[in-house]
Design a protein around this motif. Sequence first.
Motif, short mmCIF file in Angstrom:
data_model
loop_
_atom_site.label_atom_id
_atom_site.label_comp_id
_atom_site.label_asym_id
_atom_site.label_seq_id
_atom_site.Cartn_x
_atom_site.Cartn_y
_atom_site.Cartn_z
N GLU A 1 10.13 2.29 7.71
CA GLU A 1 10.43 1.15 6.85
C GLU A 1 9.05 0.66 6.23
OE1 GLU A 1 12.33 -3.33 6.68
OE2 GLU A 1 13.45 -1.67 7.99
N MET A 2 8.16 0.38 6.99
CA MET A 2 6.61 0.11 6.54
C MET A 2 6.05 1.04 5.68
SD MET A 2 5.58 -2.97 6.82
CE MET A 2 4.53 -3.53 5.49
N GLU A 3 6.14 2.41 5.99
CA GLU A 3 5.56 3.49 5.41
C GLU A 3 6.28 3.39 3.86
OE1 GLU A 3 7.05 8.14 5.18
OE2 GLU A 3 6.28 7.49 7.25
N ASN A 4 7.55 3.10 3.88
CA ASN A 4 8.04 3.09 2.58
C ASN A 4 7.72 1.83 1.49
OD1 ASN A 4 9.90 3.94 0.33
ND2 ASN A 4 11.09 2.19 0.95
N GLU A 5 7.38 0.81 2.44
CA GLU A 5 6.90 -0.53 1.82
C GLU A 5 5.64 -0.14 1.36
OE1 GLU A 5 7.72 -3.93 1.37
OE2 GLU A 5 9.64 -3.02 1.82
N TYR A 6 4.69 0.33 1.97
CA TYR A 6 3.41 0.85 1.61
C TYR A 6 3.67 1.63 0.42
CZ TYR A 6 1.32 -1.52 5.87
OH TYR A 6 1.04 -2.13 6.90
N ARG A 7 4.25 2.88 0.31
CA ARG A 7 4.44 3.59 -0.85
C ARG A 7 5.17 2.81 -2.03
NH1 ARG A 7 8.25 6.39 -3.05
NH2 ARG A 7 7.75 8.46 -4.09
N THR A 8 5.87 2.22 -1.82
CA THR A 8 6.30 1.28 -3.09
C THR A 8 5.57 0.65 -3.49
OG1 THR A 8 8.74 1.82 -2.02
CG2 THR A 8 8.34 -0.22 -3.48
N GLY A 9 4.65 -0.18 -2.55
CA GLY A 9 3.72 -1.14 -3.10
C GLY A 9 2.65 -0.49 -3.90
N LEU A 10 2.34 0.82 -3.64
CA LEU A 10 1.13 1.27 -4.57
C LEU A 10 1.86 1.91 -5.70
CD1 LEU A 10 -0.43 3.22 -1.46
CD2 LEU A 10 -1.49 1.49 -2.89
N LEU A 11 2.95 2.80 -5.68
CA LEU A 11 3.61 3.32 -7.02
C LEU A 11 4.31 2.40 -7.90
CD1 LEU A 11 4.64 6.76 -5.23
CD2 LEU A 11 2.50 6.39 -6.63
N TYR A 12 5.12 1.42 -7.22
CA TYR A 12 5.96 0.62 -7.97
C TYR A 12 4.97 -0.88 -8.13
CZ TYR A 12 9.10 4.30 -7.25
OH TYR A 12 9.84 5.47 -7.09
N GLY A 13 3.96 -1.11 -7.60
CA GLY A 13 3.25 -2.24 -7.43
C GLY A 13 2.03 -2.20 -8.22
N LYS A 14 0.99 -1.63 -7.46
CA LYS A 14 -0.21 -1.38 -7.85
C LYS A 14 -0.56 -0.47 -9.10
CE LYS A 14 -4.99 -0.49 -6.41
NZ LYS A 14 -5.83 0.11 -5.38
N ASN B 1 -10.12 1.80 -8.62
CA ASN B 1 -8.93 1.07 -8.49
C ASN B 1 -7.63 2.28 -8.16
OD1 ASN B 1 -9.61 -1.65 -9.08
ND2 ASN B 1 -10.25 -0.78 -11.04
N TYR B 2 -7.86 3.35 -8.72
CA TYR B 2 -6.82 4.46 -8.37
C TYR B 2 -7.25 5.21 -7.14
CZ TYR B 2 -3.95 8.56 -8.94
OH TYR B 2 -2.94 9.41 -8.81
N TRP B 3 -8.38 5.70 -7.28
CA TRP B 3 -8.93 6.75 -6.17
C TRP B 3 -9.23 5.85 -5.05
CZ3 TRP B 3 -10.13 8.95 -11.19
CH2 TRP B 3 -9.11 9.94 -11.45
N GLY B 4 -9.63 4.64 -5.46
CA GLY B 4 -10.50 3.51 -4.47
C GLY B 4 -9.35 2.70 -3.96
N MET B 5 -9.91 1.59 -3.43
CA MET B 5 -9.12 0.44 -2.73
C MET B 5 -9.03 -0.72 -3.73
SD MET B 5 -7.85 1.99 -0.22
CE MET B 5 -7.53 1.36 1.33
N LEU C 1 0.04 -6.11 -0.52
CA LEU C 1 0.40 -5.54 0.59
C LEU C 1 0.01 -4.15 0.90
CD1 LEU C 1 2.47 -5.89 2.82
CD2 LEU C 1 4.36 -4.71 1.35
N ALA C 2 -0.14 -3.56 -0.14
CA ALA C 2 -0.33 -1.89 0.24
C ALA C 2 -1.79 -1.60 0.05
CB ALA C 2 0.50 -1.19 -0.61
N ASN C 3 -2.57 -2.43 -0.77
CA ASN C 3 -3.78 -2.00 -1.05
C ASN C 3 -4.70 -1.64 -0.18
OD1 ASN C 3 -5.36 -1.36 -3.31
ND2 ASN C 3 -6.76 -3.09 -2.92
N ASP C 4 -4.85 -2.02 0.95
CA ASP C 4 -5.69 -1.99 2.19
C ASP C 4 -5.25 -0.77 3.16
OD1 ASP C 4 -7.25 -3.95 1.26
OD2 ASP C 4 -6.32 -5.68 2.76
N VAL C 5 -4.23 -0.02 2.55
CA VAL C 5 -3.83 1.19 3.50
C VAL C 5 -4.41 2.20 2.96
CG1 VAL C 5 -1.73 2.13 4.24
CG2 VAL C 5 -1.69 -0.07 3.77
N VAL C 6 -4.11 2.67 1.68
CA VAL C 6 -4.74 3.90 1.08
C VAL C 6 -4.94 3.71 -0.38
CG1 VAL C 6 -3.87 5.79 2.66
CG2 VAL C 6 -2.39 5.27 0.80
N PRO C 7 -5.71 4.69 -1.15
CA PRO C 7 -5.49 4.61 -2.44
C PRO C 7 -3.99 4.98 -2.93
CG PRO C 7 -7.38 5.89 -1.85
CD PRO C 7 -6.51 5.37 -0.62
#
Length: 195
Positions: A117-130, A187-191, A97-103
């Motif tokens: 709400e979407m901002e939080n979804e993306y952040r959560t998707g990266l830090l608590y998902g990816k 995968n971390y600094w990249g997408m 969900l969040a991977n295409d937004v930012v690393p």
Amino acid sequence: MTSFPSNDRWLCLFITQEAFNPIMGDANQLFSGGVNHRFAHEIAHQYWGTVVKSPGPEEQWLEESFAEYCAALFIRDAKGKSDYEMLVARWKSRAKLANDVVPIALANRIDMPNDREMENEYRTGLLYGKGPYLLSVLHKEVGEETFLTFLKSYQKTFRWKFGTTKHVAGLLGFLTKKDYMPFFEANYWGMGLPR
């Protein structure tokens, strides 16, 4: 309260009602996926975020993703491999969900004033998902013994210090004799998102 005899520090963990009531709203469903997992995640912050610190918001995954992954290891050992695999599948789904937004490194810089709400979804998707998903991929690649040695060594080396992702890659490289910088660059600094 739990005591820690080696340094005479105490842990007091306050868990609010959200952890016990998944029908209170969308955010509660995220955090009530399992109260055991929530407790384990928060306790893991003693190691990831307190003992090993992140130097800034770009490295917050060292606190959140590592705590999330260590909580999953506890759940795996306490409840079984299927619960762990369910968490890995959930992380991968959130990561997509969040991977295409930012690393991951830029998760805390997402700014969507018209859709917090979407901002939080993306952040959560990266830090608590990816982030924890990447750790699960690395764990699978290097094996149980090496991965647990990595976690212990990182904790010992950076006790009461600031860690970085470059240090993570360096220690993994030292333990495995493989260069992990390309993995983190992709995968971390990249997408990138490994399979």
